[in-house]
Write a protein that holds these residues in place. Structure first.
Motif, PDB file in Angstrom:
ATOM      1  N   GLN A 187      38.037  37.712  24.956  1.00  0.00           N
ATOM      2  CA  GLN A 187      39.084  37.795  25.029  1.00  0.00           C
ATOM      3  C   GLN A 187      39.437  39.779  25.263  1.00  0.00           C
ATOM      4  OE1 GLN A 187      40.796  38.007  20.653  1.00  0.00           O
ATOM      5  NE2 GLN A 187      42.222  35.897  22.009  1.00  0.00           N
ATOM      6  N   THR A 199      33.567  32.419  16.598  1.00  0.00           N
ATOM      7  CA  THR A 199      34.873  33.667  16.291  1.00  0.00           C
ATOM      8  C   THR A 199      34.613  34.861  17.441  1.00  0.00           C
ATOM      9  OG1 THR A 199      35.912  33.034  14.052  1.00  0.00           O
ATOM     10  CG2 THR A 199      36.023  34.601  14.848  1.00  0.00           C
ATOM     11  N   ALA A 200      33.332  35.943  17.320  1.00  0.00           N
ATOM     12  CA  ALA A 200      32.775  36.790  17.853  1.00  0.00           C
ATOM     13  C   ALA A 200      32.738  35.804  19.125  1.00  0.00           C
ATOM     14  CB  ALA A 200      31.421  36.934  16.890  1.00  0.00           C
ATOM     15  N   LEU A 226      36.488  36.643  20.667  1.00  0.00           N
ATOM     16  CA  LEU A 226      36.779  37.914  20.814  1.00  0.00           C
ATOM     17  C   LEU A 226      36.022  38.728  22.281  1.00  0.00           C
ATOM     18  CD1 LEU A 226      38.180  40.375  19.187  1.00  0.00           C
ATOM     19  CD2 LEU A 226      36.452  40.837  17.525  1.00  0.00           C
TER      20      LEU A 226
END
Length: 295
Positions: free
Chosen positions: A199, A192-193, A196
């Motif tokens: 993005q 997930t990190a 991010l």
């Protein structure tokens, strides 16, 4: 652009006369400290810790404290001689390395380099050689009485010199407290990190980053200034020598003026004294006593 250093850079037998120009500027807003009572600026004085008196610049010497309360005094002539002996030497590039081998933590300040008279061709040669080899030069230079280790590289077709810290000036990362020794994260958290980060990844465009605090502070200052929310520092009354002299002269004049109450009396007394004295009146003769007739 202001020249803050003149000298020469050499690599091998190639010598390049150059000038250094500060590449960055500090745009921090300088706020003065005032006395809240009268809004006058506060003055900071150099006070001797023993004599408790203000020390004049000519009475100040520099010294190295080798142990608590014990110093080695270095006079200005010794320091100036040492500084000149090192500054007058040509700056020699001692090594060439790959730029990625130098961690950014070492970098300090950046200076633009321009060729001095007769140095254009050698300047162009070094610039081209660094670009083609994809290397940077390492050199030593004396700036502001300190020997600096420096990196010479190319930035937008201009040679720049970046001073870097010596290894003993960079504190050890291992001394930082409370750094976890192991990564206690799950695979899901890590994925997930990374998503991010992907993005938010973009090209570096320095123009889009601004100092928002400085902008807001300038706006606040301007709004107060235009709104007449300003103060004026009180001024200290300084005795004028001319005024003191006039006062002394006037006092002297007043002291020498004749006294109005006593002067007429003194004048009358003096006039009476100057008049000729009248002759003394002769004593009056007594009338003869009348004799009574006897009857």
């Amino acid at each position: 652009m202001h020249t803050m250093w003149k000298g020469s850079i050499s690599f091998g037998l190639v010598n390049i006369p150059i000038k250094l120009h500060t590449a960055t500027e500090d745009k921090d807003i300088k706020l003065r400290t005032l006395h809240n009572k009268c809004h006058a600026p506060i003055k900071y004085e150099k006070i001797c810790t023993v004599c408790e008196e203000e020390v004049k610049p000519e009475d100040i010497v520099k010294a190295y404290e080798y142990t608590k309360g014990k110093f080695v005094v270095l006079d200005n002539e010794e320091l100036e001689k040492l500084r000149k002996e090192n500054e007058e030497k040509a700056v020699e590039i001692i090594d060439f390395v790959k730029m990625e081998e130098i961690d950014p933590i070492y970098y300090d300040r950046t200076y633009y380099m321009s060729p001095n008279e007769g140095g254009s061709k050698a300047y162009s040669l070094l610039r081209k050689a660094l670009q083609e080899s994809q290397k940077v030069g390492l050199a030593k230079i004396i700036i502001r009485s300190k020997e600096q280790l420096a990196v010479i590289r190319v930035y937008e077709n201009t040679l720049v010199m970046e001073t870097i810290h010596y290894p003993d000036e960079v504190r050890k990362a291992g001394d930082v407290p409370n750094v976890p020794a192991e990564d206690k994260v799950t695979d899901r958290e890590l994925a997930t990190a990374i998503m991010l980060i992907d993005q938010l990844t973009t090209s570096f465009e320095p123009e889009k980053y601004t100092d928002e605090y400085r902008t807001a502070l300038l706006e606040l200052i301007e709004s107060k200034r235009t709104g007449q929310e300003t103060v004026t520092a009180a001024t200290k009354e300084i005795a004028s020598n001319v005024t003191d002299l006039m006062a002394a002269l006037q006092a002297s004049i007043d002291r020498t003026k004749p006294n109005k109450t006593t002067a007429p009396a003194l004048k009358t007394a003096a006039a009476e004294k100057a008049k000729p004295k009248k002759a003394a009146a002769a004593p009056r003769k007594k009338s003869p006593a009348k004799v009574k007739k006897e009857a």
